[in-house]
Scaffold this motif. Structure first.
Motif, PDB file in Angstrom:
ATOM      1  N   LEU A   1      -8.449  32.993 -43.088  1.00  0.00           N
ATOM      2  CA  LEU A   1      -8.189  32.861 -44.524  1.00  0.00           C
ATOM      3  C   LEU A   1      -9.489  32.651 -45.292  1.00  0.00           C
ATOM      4  O   LEU A   1      -9.709  33.267 -46.349  1.00  0.00           O
ATOM      5  CB  LEU A   1      -7.219  31.698 -44.753  1.00  0.00           C
ATOM      6  N   ALA A   2     -10.373  31.803 -44.773  1.00  0.00           N
ATOM      7  CA  ALA A   2     -11.651  31.535 -45.439  1.00  0.00           C
ATOM      8  C   ALA A   2     -12.508  32.797 -45.500  1.00  0.00           C
ATOM      9  O   ALA A   2     -13.101  33.102 -46.542  1.00  0.00           O
ATOM     10  CB  ALA A   2     -12.392  30.420 -44.716  1.00  0.00           C
ATOM     11  N   ARG A   3     -12.583  33.549 -44.418  1.00  0.00           N
ATOM     12  CA  ARG A   3     -13.395  34.775 -44.392  1.00  0.00           C
ATOM     13  C   ARG A   3     -12.807  35.832 -45.330  1.00  0.00           C
ATOM     14  O   ARG A   3     -13.549  36.548 -46.007  1.00  0.00           O
ATOM     15  CB  ARG A   3     -13.513  35.356 -42.982  1.00  0.00           C
ATOM     16  N   THR A   4     -11.487  35.909 -45.395  1.00  0.00           N
ATOM     17  CA  THR A   4     -10.826  36.855 -46.293  1.00  0.00           C
ATOM     18  C   THR A   4     -11.187  36.568 -47.748  1.00  0.00           C
ATOM     19  O   THR A   4     -11.379  37.483 -48.539  1.00  0.00           O
ATOM     20  CB  THR A   4      -9.293  36.795 -46.110  1.00  0.00           C
ATOM     21  N   HIS A   5     -11.290  35.270 -48.083  1.00  0.00           N
ATOM     22  CA  HIS A   5     -11.632  34.875 -49.450  1.00  0.00           C
ATOM     23  C   HIS A   5     -13.138  34.663 -49.629  1.00  0.00           C
ATOM     24  O   HIS A   5     -13.578  34.135 -50.652  1.00  0.00           O
ATOM     25  CB  HIS A   5     -10.865  33.598 -49.833  1.00  0.00           C
TER      26      HIS A   5
END
Length: 107
Positions: free
Chosen positions: A92-96
């Motif tokens: 989720l962090a990498r996606t955002h």
């Protein structure tokens, strides 16, 4: 449980010894969030609510603890669940495009 049969030839009696096995509780692991200078507080609250199913109040308290102390516990789970939560947070962090770090350690 396992049964062991013992036969006494002198008396012709067969006895069964039953051994009892107890299940051990699984090891528990803390999922930790690490503070950084780029991930927004709002995103950390979003992660705590979405991945860890925390209420808004709990998520805010945990986020502030992480912000002030540098690290905080998002939850305590069995190994498989903890690994899954760490993976979800990192994805989720990498996606955002945030560098939010998440790790786990034995509780």
């Amino acid at each position: 449980m396992s049964d062991r049969a013992a036969h006494d030839d002198a008396t012709g009696v067969v006895t069964h010894t039953r051994t009892e096995r107890r299940l051990q509780k699984p090891h528990m692991y803390k999922v930790l969030l690490h503070n950084d200078d780029y991930t927004t507080m709002e995103f950390v609250v979003y992660v705590l609510q979405g991945v860890f199913h925390r209420s808004e109040t709990d998520a805010m308290q945990i986020m502030l603890h992480v912000h002030k102390q540098g690290i905080g516990v998002a939850g305590v789970y069995t190994r498989e669940v903890a690994e899954s939560r760490v993976s979800q947070v990192e994805t989720l962090a990498r996606t955002h495009e945030y560098p939010l770090r998440c790790s786990m350690e034995e509780a």
